[in-house]
Design an enzyme around this catalytic site. Sequence first.
Site, PDB file in Angstrom:
ATOM      1  N   SER A   1      47.693 -36.971   4.143  1.00 38.21           N
ATOM      2  CA  SER A   1      46.909 -38.179   4.401  1.00 38.21           C
ATOM      3  C   SER A   1      47.806 -39.265   4.994  1.00 38.21           C
ATOM      4  CB  SER A   1      46.297 -38.674   3.088  1.00 38.21           C
ATOM      5  OG  SER A   1      45.626 -39.896   3.301  1.00 38.21           O
TER       6      SER A   1
ATOM      7  N   CYS B   1      56.037 -47.913  -1.103  1.00 35.03           N
ATOM      8  CA  CYS B   1      55.469 -47.735   0.239  1.00 35.03           C
ATOM      9  C   CYS B   1      55.831 -48.955   1.073  1.00 35.03           C
ATOM     10  CB  CYS B   1      53.949 -47.589   0.152  1.00 35.03           C
ATOM     11  SG  CYS B   1      53.178 -47.134   1.720  1.00 35.03           S
TER      12      CYS B   1
ATOM     13  N   CYS C   1      45.416 -51.107  -2.482  1.00 34.91           N
ATOM     14  CA  CYS C   1      46.228 -50.014  -3.047  1.00 34.91           C
ATOM     15  C   CYS C   1      47.342 -50.560  -3.934  1.00 34.91           C
ATOM     16  CB  CYS C   1      46.819 -49.179  -1.908  1.00 34.91           C
ATOM     17  SG  CYS C   1      47.977 -47.927  -2.478  1.00 34.91           S
TER      18      CYS C   1
ATOM     19  N   GLY D   1      53.313 -43.481  -1.230  1.00 39.78           N
ATOM     20  CA  GLY D   1      54.030 -43.495   0.036  1.00 39.78           C
ATOM     21  C   GLY D   1      53.215 -43.054   1.233  1.00 39.78           C
ATOM     22  N   GLU D   2      53.771 -43.324   2.405  1.00 40.71           N
ATOM     23  CA  GLU D   2      53.146 -42.937   3.672  1.00 40.71           C
ATOM     24  C   GLU D   2      53.937 -41.741   4.209  1.00 40.71           C
ATOM     25  OE1 GLU D   2      50.506 -43.398   5.877  1.00 40.71           O
ATOM     26  OE2 GLU D   2      51.705 -41.858   6.841  1.00 40.71           O
TER      27      GLU D   2
ATOM     28  N   CYS E   1      48.619 -33.689  -6.314  1.00 42.40           N
ATOM     29  CA  CYS E   1      48.752 -34.849  -5.432  1.00 42.40           C
ATOM     30  C   CYS E   1      50.234 -35.257  -5.445  1.00 42.40           C
ATOM     31  CB  CYS E   1      47.845 -35.954  -5.972  1.00 42.40           C
ATOM     32  SG  CYS E   1      47.892 -37.446  -4.997  1.00 42.40           S
TER      33      CYS E   1
ATOM     34  N   ASN F   1      39.128 -47.748  -6.862  1.00 46.20           N
ATOM     35  CA  ASN F   1      39.693 -47.682  -8.212  1.00 46.20           C
ATOM     36  C   ASN F   1      40.417 -48.982  -8.504  1.00 46.20           C
ATOM     37  OD1 ASN F   1      38.964 -44.936  -8.933  1.00 46.20           O
ATOM     38  ND2 ASN F   1      40.370 -44.322  -7.300  1.00 46.20           N
TER      39      ASN F   1
ATOM     40  N   CYS G   1      43.150 -42.336  -7.135  1.00 49.32           N
ATOM     41  CA  CYS G   1      43.649 -42.773  -5.817  1.00 49.32           C
ATOM     42  C   CYS G   1      44.013 -44.238  -5.842  1.00 49.32           C
ATOM     43  CB  CYS G   1      42.556 -42.640  -4.765  1.00 49.32           C
ATOM     44  SG  CYS G   1      41.942 -41.014  -4.519  1.00 49.32           S
TER      45      CYS G   1
ATOM     46  N   CYS H   1      48.455 -51.783   2.092  1.00 54.16           N
ATOM     47  CA  CYS H   1      46.997 -51.795   2.135  1.00 54.16           C
ATOM     48  C   CYS H   1      46.525 -52.614   0.938  1.00 54.16           C
ATOM     49  CB  CYS H   1      46.468 -50.365   2.092  1.00 54.16           C
ATOM     50  SG  CYS H   1      47.139 -49.390   3.447  1.00 54.16           S
TER      51      CYS H   1
ATOM     52  N   GLU I   1      55.548 -40.742  -9.143  1.00 52.66           N
ATOM     53  CA  GLU I   1      54.519 -40.035  -9.906  1.00 52.66           C
ATOM     54  C   GLU I   1      53.911 -38.874  -9.131  1.00 52.66           C
ATOM     55  OE1 GLU I   1      52.873 -43.634 -12.726  1.00 52.66           O
ATOM     56  OE2 GLU I   1      52.058 -43.530 -10.720  1.00 52.66           O
TER      57      GLU I   1
ATOM     58  N   SER J   1      43.216 -42.394   6.505  1.00 53.29           N
ATOM     59  CA  SER J   1      42.682 -43.504   5.708  1.00 53.29           C
ATOM     60  C   SER J   1      42.080 -44.534   6.655  1.00 53.29           C
ATOM     61  CB  SER J   1      43.809 -44.130   4.890  1.00 53.29           C
ATOM     62  OG  SER J   1      44.275 -43.209   3.944  1.00 53.29           O
ATOM     63  N   LEU J   2      40.825 -44.324   7.019  1.00 54.74           N
ATOM     64  CA  LEU J   2      40.193 -45.220   7.995  1.00 54.74           C
ATOM     65  C   LEU J   2      39.744 -46.520   7.319  1.00 54.74           C
ATOM     66  CD1 LEU J   2      39.387 -45.399  10.978  1.00 54.74           C
ATOM     67  CD2 LEU J   2      37.158 -44.461  10.346  1.00 54.74           C
ATOM     68  N   HIS J   3      38.878 -46.395   6.348  1.00 55.84           N
ATOM     69  CA  HIS J   3      38.483 -47.500   5.449  1.00 55.84           C
ATOM     70  C   HIS J   3      37.734 -48.672   6.089  1.00 55.84           C
ATOM     71  CE1 HIS J   3      40.710 -45.373   2.475  1.00 55.84           C
ATOM     72  NE2 HIS J   3      41.904 -45.744   2.868  1.00 55.84           N
TER      73      HIS J   3
END
Length: 430
Positions: free
Chosen positions: A259, A150, A157, A227-228, A143, A360, A403, A154, A130, A281-283
């Site tokens: 990112s 991936c 996600c 994906g990363e 985006c 989200n 996201c 996470c 996508e 992406s610390l989070h």
Amino acid sequence: MQSQIDPSPSLPANMPIAGHVDPVPVPREVTPREDGRVDLIGLPKKQIAALFETAGLDAKAAKLRAKQVFHWLYHRGVTDFEAMTDIAKTMRPWLSERFVIGRPEIVEAQVSTDGTRKWLLRTADKHDFEMVFIPDADRGTLCVSSQVGCTLNCRFCHTGTMRLVRNLTPGEIVGQVMLARVALGEWPKGSGDTRLATMAGLDDEEDEGTYSSDGRLLTNIVMMGMGEPLYNFDNVRDALKLVMDGDGLALSKRRITLSTSGVVPMMERCGEEIGVNLAVSLHAVTKDVRDEIVPINRKYGIDELLQACSDYPGASNARRITFEYVMLKDKNDSDDDARELVRLIRQYKLPAKVNLIPFNPWPGAPYECSSPERIKSFANIVFEAGISAPVRTPRGRDIDAACGQLKTAAEKKSRAELDRLAEEKMAALG
Ligand code: SAH
Ligand code: SF4
């Protein structure tokens, strides 16, 4: 809250994980085209010239033809060699017998009530992924996805619940930007595929905005789709080079942000070889919480990650590193967490801004979004420490384009399958 993952799988601590530095097999290779022709999209000009030479042109002619073809591909957006009018008529069939101008296929286009657009795309070998376009008052951000699925997992996600199907090729990555230009009607008149623009609902007059000096809607790119990106480093780099190339899509590196969830060993190369803005992406600010929600933390911890940020080539007060921080109720959203975030940013003297992302939701997600009051309190603490801390407005939630909501229908799995998959991915993290 379901607890579907054993956070400390009993596997060898040094087990390799997928990626460029410690590679393990990627599930599926790209399937070569059945007709044997070579796709030119995604190749640097030099490589196109080399292919033309191998196919029989002399060096000088190959170089000239490559320059012309490159211009037609990236400046004019043509999808057919016949449209390349400065190339001799007799030469065009020679090209089309050997080469193709491949672009991902658009399977479905959706529009959110807030104007966000999401496209379901398909590779030539039938894998779905996508891309999302987010129009704002002063910019339009695409985006872009870097992988189908991936390898990471996470916990908040949706993409992380997919298996990694395969890395996207440079052509499939740059192809997303090219398709967006088609859909937004941004190729010079007569060269775009208007059928796609119509299909994407983007040929309405109201969409004819003027965001950039050259009147473009697509002004920014974020590598924040599926994906990363740093686990597909070479392909992402090669694609972004074409996006940044003045003879290519000519978008400034200052308008591109990559990112990463924290693939520390690739961050320096990202700065040196691509040179785009970095988002991380610390989070979470403690080992326990980050280990749980961003499991790559077990391999590359917070200190290592922040040191790599501090060393990131090109970061400065003018080009800050963005720390993404998803707001999860009672997980990472306390005032103490906010204060610790400030302390860490100061300790590493980071030119930083913090992007607070309301979580989200997606079906079966094990978290809830923090309350607006909690988010405000968290943001105030960071802001009062002199660090910019905007709260990202969720966009396109109604079409699952926000996201972390990206996931292709073909990959939907049962809860039991998700649990098994999460365990597999955790195991790979060691
Ligand atoms: N894989 C890369 C880039 C893609 S994700 C990365 O992880 O950085 C883009 C951003 O959305 C990341 O910060 C990611 O952590 C965040 N995200 C993922 N799932 C989310 C969700 N459900 N709600 C809000 N943000 C989410
Ligand atoms: Fe992969 Fe990024 Fe999602 Fe983590 S947040 S699972 S790294 S796409």
